[in-house]
Design a protein around this motif. Structure first.
Motif, mmCIF file in Angstrom:
data_model
loop_
_atom_site.group_PDB
_atom_site.id
_atom_site.type_symbol
_atom_site.label_atom_id
_atom_site.label_comp_id
_atom_site.label_asym_id
_atom_site.label_seq_id
_atom_site.Cartn_x
_atom_site.Cartn_y
_atom_site.Cartn_z
ATOM 1 N N ASN A 88 0.861 -1.170 0.000
ATOM 2 C CA ASN A 88 0.000 0.000 0.000
ATOM 3 C C ASN A 88 0.904 1.229 0.000
ATOM 4 O O ASN A 88 1.739 1.381 0.887
ATOM 5 C CB ASN A 88 -0.908 -0.026 1.239
ATOM 6 N N ASP A 105 -6.554 -5.874 -9.737
ATOM 7 C CA ASP A 105 -7.403 -4.999 -8.946
ATOM 8 C C ASP A 105 -6.544 -3.926 -8.300
ATOM 9 O O ASP A 105 -5.444 -4.208 -7.805
ATOM 10 C CB ASP A 105 -8.121 -5.782 -7.833
ATOM 11 N N GLU A 107 -6.730 -1.375 -5.204
ATOM 12 C CA GLU A 107 -7.460 -1.036 -3.983
ATOM 13 C C GLU A 107 -7.070 0.373 -3.559
ATOM 14 O O GLU A 107 -5.886 0.718 -3.544
ATOM 15 C CB GLU A 107 -7.107 -2.018 -2.870
ATOM 16 N N THR A 111 -12.110 1.077 -1.682
ATOM 17 C CA THR A 111 -12.684 0.874 -3.008
ATOM 18 C C THR A 111 -11.773 -0.045 -3.811
ATOM 19 O O THR A 111 -10.549 0.053 -3.714
ATOM 20 C CB THR A 111 -12.814 2.225 -3.754
ATOM 21 N N THR A 112 -12.363 -0.906 -4.616
ATOM 22 C CA THR A 112 -11.582 -1.772 -5.501
ATOM 23 C C THR A 112 -12.025 -1.538 -6.935
ATOM 24 O O THR A 112 -13.223 -1.521 -7.230
ATOM 25 C CB THR A 112 -11.772 -3.258 -5.132
ATOM 26 N N HIS A 114 -11.336 -2.951 -10.892
ATOM 27 C CA HIS A 114 -10.768 -4.029 -11.687
ATOM 28 C C HIS A 114 -10.317 -3.485 -13.040
ATOM 29 O O HIS A 114 -11.094 -2.813 -13.732
ATOM 30 C CB HIS A 114 -11.803 -5.144 -11.873
ATOM 31 N N HIS A 128 -2.725 3.533 -2.788
ATOM 32 C CA HIS A 128 -3.278 2.388 -3.497
ATOM 33 C C HIS A 128 -2.421 1.144 -3.305
ATOM 34 O O HIS A 128 -1.284 1.220 -2.851
ATOM 35 C CB HIS A 128 -3.419 2.700 -4.993
ATOM 36 N N ASN A 129 -3.000 0.016 -3.689
ATOM 37 C CA ASN A 129 -2.331 -1.279 -3.633
ATOM 38 C C ASN A 129 -2.792 -2.073 -4.846
ATOM 39 O O ASN A 129 -3.943 -1.996 -5.252
ATOM 40 C CB ASN A 129 -2.712 -2.020 -2.343
ATOM 41 N N TRP A 130 -1.864 -2.844 -5.430
ATOM 42 C CA TRP A 130 -2.182 -3.692 -6.582
ATOM 43 C C TRP A 130 -2.360 -5.124 -6.105
ATOM 44 O O TRP A 130 -1.505 -5.654 -5.403
ATOM 45 C CB TRP A 130 -1.058 -3.624 -7.615
ATOM 46 N N VAL A 131 -3.472 -5.767 -6.517
ATOM 47 C CA VAL A 131 -3.771 -7.138 -6.106
ATOM 48 C C VAL A 131 -4.109 -7.964 -7.351
ATOM 49 O O VAL A 131 -5.052 -7.619 -8.082
ATOM 50 C CB VAL A 131 -4.970 -7.185 -5.125
ATOM 51 N N ARG A 133 -5.624 -11.253 -8.270
ATOM 52 C CA ARG A 133 -6.396 -12.391 -7.766
ATOM 53 C C ARG A 133 -6.570 -13.480 -8.828
ATOM 54 O O ARG A 133 -7.211 -14.489 -8.583
ATOM 55 C CB ARG A 133 -7.770 -11.921 -7.289
#
Length: 161
Positions: A88, A105, A107, A111-112, A114, A128-131, A133
């Motif tokens: 983050n 995604d 975040e 809020t997320t 896509h 922000h953070n990158w995920v 999945r």
């Protein structure tokens, strides 16, 4: 991408002594790094000033830079593998991003969003953070340009790693 390591052909142009346009670099990038699990990145080019000086002959891809350059620009490719370790963060930059392949995604404060291959994003100093999945890596091209930190309600929202 081939194998387990990011393979990037990096082509850079410039001028010869007579001012004629030439290719000065045509190589597979050698500066691919990984600072966390399921993550690889490569600085393609960076400048220590903005506007940049195109007269010099130094290799902007070999400059040591942090996430951003406080006085210049950074062009970086990042591959986020499935299950990438979280980070983050907020930068003091305006970031232009193009999702080259895969899905991811983003975040932000509860809020997320896509994003898919072909999507573009303008990131304006938000945390922000990158995920990832999914089951396939996601490759994103980023251009980060130095910017003033955001100020809201008298509070400076500075860089966070």
């Amino acid at each position: 991408m081939r194998g387990a390591s990011l393979q990037i052909r990096r082509v850079v142009t410039g001028h010869d002594q007579n001012g004629r346009a030439v290719v000065t670099i045509d190589e597979t990038a050698t500066n691919v790094t990984s600072r966390r699990a399921n993550h690889q990145s490569c600085v393609i080019w960076s400048t220590g000033e903005f506007p940049a000086d195109n007269s010099g002959g130094s290799d902007g891809g070999q400059r040591e830079v942090a996430t951003t350059d406080p006085h210049g620009t950074v062009f970086r490719l990042v591959e986020f593998g499935p299950g990438v370790a979280p980070r983050n963060h907020r930068t003091e930059s305006i970031d232009y991003a193009v999702v080259m392949s895969g899905e991811i995604d983003m975040e932000m404060d509860g809020t997320t969003l896509h994003l898919r291959a072909g999507d573009v994003l303008v990131q304006r100093g938000t945390i922000h953070n990158w995920v990832n999945r999914g089951t396939a890596p996601c490759l994103i091209a980023f251009v980060l340009v130095a910017a003033k930190p955001v100020e809201r309600a008298g509070k400076i929202l500075g860089a966070m790693n």
